[in-house]
Write an enzyme that holds these catalytic residues in place. Structure first.
Site, PDB file in Angstrom:
ATOM      1  CB  ALA A   1      -0.720   0.132   1.089  1.00  0.00           C
TER       2      ALA A   1
ATOM      3  NE  ARG B   1       0.705  10.794  -9.040  1.00  0.00           N
ATOM      4  CZ  ARG B   1       0.313   9.846  -8.763  1.00  0.00           C
ATOM      5  NH1 ARG B   1      -0.042   8.973  -9.278  1.00  0.00           N
ATOM      6  NH2 ARG B   1       0.248   9.344  -7.429  1.00  0.00           N
TER       7      ARG B   1
ATOM      8  CB  SER C   1       0.577  -2.862  -6.059  1.00  0.00           C
ATOM      9  OG  SER C   1       0.089  -0.993  -6.610  1.00  0.00           O
TER      10      SER C   1
ATOM     11  CB  CYS D   1      -8.671  -3.519   3.147  1.00  0.00           C
ATOM     12  SG  CYS D   1      -7.586  -2.163   3.665  1.00  0.00           S
TER      13      CYS D   1
ATOM     14  CG  ASP E   1      -0.138  -1.992   8.245  1.00  0.00           C
ATOM     15  OD1 ASP E   1      -0.220  -0.764   8.007  1.00  0.00           O
ATOM     16  OD2 ASP E   1      -0.641  -3.042   8.000  1.00  0.00           O
TER      17      ASP E   1
ATOM     18  CG  ASN F   1      -3.409   4.625  -0.200  1.00  0.00           C
ATOM     19  OD1 ASN F   1      -3.120   4.811  -1.448  1.00  0.00           O
ATOM     20  ND2 ASN F   1      -4.473   3.076   0.395  1.00  0.00           N
TER      21      ASN F   1
ATOM     22  CE1 TYR G   1     -34.551  17.687   7.563  1.00  0.00           C
ATOM     23  CE2 TYR G   1     -34.832  20.252   7.306  1.00  0.00           C
ATOM     24  CZ  TYR G   1     -35.077  18.749   8.092  1.00  0.00           C
ATOM     25  OH  TYR G   1     -36.604  18.671   7.680  1.00  0.00           O
TER      26      TYR G   1
END
Lengths: 583, 583
Positions: A13, A24, A41, A45, A295, A317, A440
């Site tokens: 991850a 990038r 990759s 989960c 982790d 992530n 609402y």
């Protein structure tokens, strides 16, 4: 200046996220991503949904949202990242700035130099440490390889009975996966007194457990596994616990994970007493050229102010992006967590944020918990359903410490929990939550939404206007076998109250709230009084009326009959059809 | 000390809340609740669902969640509040501390004295101010009485065609109510250039409008009503606009409401230029013995720092509690709003918080908007669907100013908007949103959830890594009839791109992102380049690759083909079945 080289160890991850972000921002960087496993990759989960069959093809867990498989070739071609799977990192030489790796296919070892290194080594499944845990058929689901093995094993059709050892989130997800689609007779074994310990408080955990029971999953608590042996022939395995023997064709162990930090420790990096790599806010280890995330690290809990281990793909992530930015020369920090959590257990969404009341007490807070049961949208909107929401508050400061809830409409619940979580870093008080602005309209919220209502209820409790008793206290005091002088004052309408009056006789007094002022003389005055309605709203109103009439010791059953039923504490025969807690 | 008397004028939302809260805290207070209408204490926001038939019985809007009708008797018996309906407040004498009221049934007038007074006078529907607006069949839905009249009128079966004048939230809800269940041919007329002005920015509004069109509702924009006349016999009415004549059997006017503050103004209380009662944070008017709340006051917008008029039942409820607490001698404040909004339009949830980009520009912010299209849960989870989320950010400070979105899963969308809203009072920056902790599990969120991803995208834009062009700019530059030298570089797979290449020829170049580095020489270099994929993710990756190759002027189409399709800007024949924007 030659292009720098960044090596990333671990490609599930965090590793891939670091690699892609870095490329990038800094396309000239040379990025090497290594992992000892075949699969990289992937969405770990999603494993329970792969095993259940909701996700039919394992490649879906390894694909981008536009259906490209994220294998080594994908990283090379699409991302410009050199990904090497089946390659194990053996050691780090921080002086030479190299790592020693072994190609697990050829056995060949080599040194790879780095300018900066990222440790994304993840976690390792805890072991049971009982005899027999390595028998065939005793499996875990910590990674994709093991998950594929479990699914293949089930697919043979040999599994009629399964025992899941561990009552944490993955255990609950696996119970659904095994029983719902595969029809496997499934039992969960937990060695604590509740499921989802540390995440839910016990009254909420009982409601989830009750739901699992209704779905056919047995949950055994306070039961430690002593040994796993071969079975008697009919079933392959036998789980021997502190209380009984359980036959099973499959045993899934799911007793949590621990940080995988051996490489870091061997390299002399700072590692916490519980074995997690220590990082600063920029996610640098004690060696500034080595970052770590996911982790294998500890993070700051923004409610307790303490470091904690919180292995979650979402954190990995977000931390990955922080590391990628920093490696590219930017400035980014990961400031901590509020401990948000969600899980789907059959038809029920379960979610929490912050800390539980039990944790809060352990941390020295004067913690008060408040349960409110209310519709997830306007009560007049046709598709509304009940939501159960609990807040944890510090009595003195009125600071909000946490929230947890269950609802059949999981999205609606998780949305509320996320909203509370979004406030938590700012140390909100009840006042802030009382005025939280929920968007609402009747299909999506109540005019006074459950988050506001729960804050108001908590405020009323702290102000002494509402005197609560929770469902477990109700169970202990009212349902106890021993003689007790507790009386239930049921302020609902006679139709709702009748079955309870029939069962409990004069211990269950029905005076509807709208008639209470006129009938005050009928209220028993020499007994301990529990006031109850369907959800806790009318009983609160009644409490105020009672106090005005001089009856000051009455207590309000939090969550009312709805909570009693949901947790399985109070089940009346022939009552299944009654409209549940609709107030 | 004699018990104090509190009089409350207005008994729809705020008034009853004040009364009940006050009685719970101070049972000895004498509370008088008056209203000129027959119906009191009802859920006005439920009116469209009553008219549609989702709510079959009007009493459901007037009932508690435990099915008791909230009429005057209910307030008397259950709440100890003297409620008087059909009683109009004529004037306030602040010196004598009395109000003059008229019983609308008997015509009798009297003075009622008060110790404290609460103005809950609500709002009045704006008038069209065109000839014919009082013709039979021209109706509104501002209160329960008018709603009942509309439903009765429809129930006669005479309504084949309806025109709704006004394209705000209630207009959109009414369009669904009339067309979905009743099958009425419905047209919305808006005099602005978009629906939901001030709430959504135009590109998002177009998507909602497109959805209504797909559901058979015509929306005419930029079209002012000049007159309403009797019809030609076949239909009862004719609406004459700046562009055309529209026949209708029913015309609903829904052009907003204004504060009902005449009583306050006549009594010399401070009223704002736009006619709203001015209150402090404790919701006291300029006379400290007179409180006001709900639709008749102005509130502070916490993003703009300015007063605004925001009539919402949810605010009325929360403000009612504040007033009740203060009247009881407590201390409570209402500090302001962030302007959260939600509405269901057929199958689409629509929600927003903070301010729109257009409002932000008007307020002097250097506003940047960012649209992200992403699955509402893990992309590998079977039931995921696309969500469209837009952020509004101030360029210089990176402060988050607002968010808006649409999704078929309205609960999931509203949950995200509520989470962003919960942060807004704390003046969050993009960094805060980038790390907002969404409770993660695959059924409820992505590992990198859309709220985080949208913040990240905005950050990339402000950092200059991502150079966006929105769908309206795409329409203007690429789809324009006039000759233009814009080229679309489609970086999706060939199967997705093929229909576009077929339609646009050499203006639509397809080079899949994973092959872009190898095929860089094929990229047209002398044209304006719009890079596009399904959602904007791969095109961003491509943008970075292009820049690395020295092509720096390319722009990324925000929301990609998904947004173009959703807004109806780009529809290709025979494309309806293509998987939409799944990345």
């Amino acid at each position: 200046m030659p292009n720098k080289r960044v090596v990333i160890i671990g490609a599930v991850a965090l590793g891939p996220k670091v690699a892609c972000r870095l490329k990038r921002l800094l396309p000239d960087a040379e990025v090497i991503l290594i992992d000892q496993e075949e699969y990289i990759s992937y969405g770990g989960c999603g494993i329970p949904y792969f095993i259940s069959g909701d996700i039919s093809d394992v490649r879906e867990l390894m694909s981008t949202s536009f259906h490209m498989i994220r294998n080594t070739e994908f990283f090379e071609k699409t991302k410009g990242v050199h990904a090497r799977n089946r390659t194990r990192a053996l050691s780090i030489n921080r002086t030479a700035k190299t790592i020693r790796v072994r190609d697990l296919l050829t056995g060949k070892e080599e040194d790879i130099s780095y300018d900066q290194l990222v440790l994304a080594t993840g976690s390792l499944p805890n072991r049971l440490c009982v005899p027999g845990e390595d028998l065939p058929g005793v499996m875990h689901v910590t990674d994709l390889k093991s998950a594929i093995a479990v699914k293949e094993y089930i697919s043979t059709g040999r599994v009629e009975k399964a025992v899941i050892i561990g009552a944490k989130a993955v255990g609950c997800e696996m119970a659904e996966a095994l029983s719902d689609l595969w029809g496997i007779d499934t039992t969960i074994l937990g060695n604590r007194d509740q499921i989802l310990p540390g995440i839910l408080d016990r009254q909420m955990a009982r409601m989830v457990q009750m739901h699992m029971k209704e779905k056919g999953v047995d949950v055994h608590l306070n039961e430690a596994v002593k040994e796993i042996t071969k079975g008697d022939g009919e079933h392959a395995l036998r789980v021997i616990t502190s209380r009984q023997n359980l036959d099973a064709d499959l045993v899934i162990t799911s007793v949590g994970v621990r940080p995988n930090s051996e490489l870091a420790r061997d390299a002399g990096l700072l590692v916490s007493p519980r074995g997690a790599i220590v990082v600063n806010r920029r996610l640098q280890t004690s060696d500034p050229d080595i970052y770590a995330g996911g982790d294998c690290i500890e993070v700051m809990h923004l409610v307790t102010g303490k470091s904690m281990f919180l292995p979650q793909g979402s954190l990995a992530n977000r931390q990955g992006r922080v590391i990628g930015t920093n490696l590219a020369g930017g400035f980014s920090t990961f400031n901590g967590v509020v401990g948000s959590f969600s899980v789907k257990v059959f038809d029920l969404g379960v979610a929490s944020t912050g800390i539980s009341a039990q944790t809060a007490l352990n941390e020295g807070f004067d913690a008060v918990q408040t349960l409110v049961v209310q519709a997830d949208r306007a009560h007049f909107y046709p598709t509304q359903d009940l939501m159960y929401l609990q807040l944890v508050v510090d009595r003195k400061t009125r600071r909000l410490l946490g929230a947890q809830g269950i609802a059949h409409n999981g999205d609606a619940l998780v949305g509320r929990i996320n909203a509370i979580a979004a406030m938590l870093p700012y140390r909100p008080t009840l006042d802030d939550l009382s005025n939280m602005e929920v968007a609402y309209s009747p299909p999506f919220a109540s005019a006074l939404d459950i988050v506001n209502a729960t804050a108001n209820t908590a405020e009323n409790i702290l102000d002494g206007y509402n005197k609560p008793v929770d469902v477990e206290e109700f169970e202990k005091c009212f349902l106890s076998e021993e003689p007790n002088d507790t009386i239930c004052l049921d302020v609902r309408g006679p139709a709702n109250a009748a079955p309870f009056v029939a069962r409990f006789g004069e211990k269950w007094v029905n005076i509807p709230q709208e008639t209470l002022n006129q009938r005050m003389s009928e209220v028993p005055k020499d007994k301990r009084l529990f006031v109850i309605c369907n959800s806790g709203v009318r009983s609160y109103e009644a409490l105020r009326q009672l106090e005005h009439a001089g009856i000051c010791e009455a207590l309000n059953v939090q969550g009312g009959v709805a909570a009693l039923k949901k947790s399985g504490i109070l089940k009346l025969n022939g009552e299944a059809q009654e409209e549940e807690g609709s107030e």
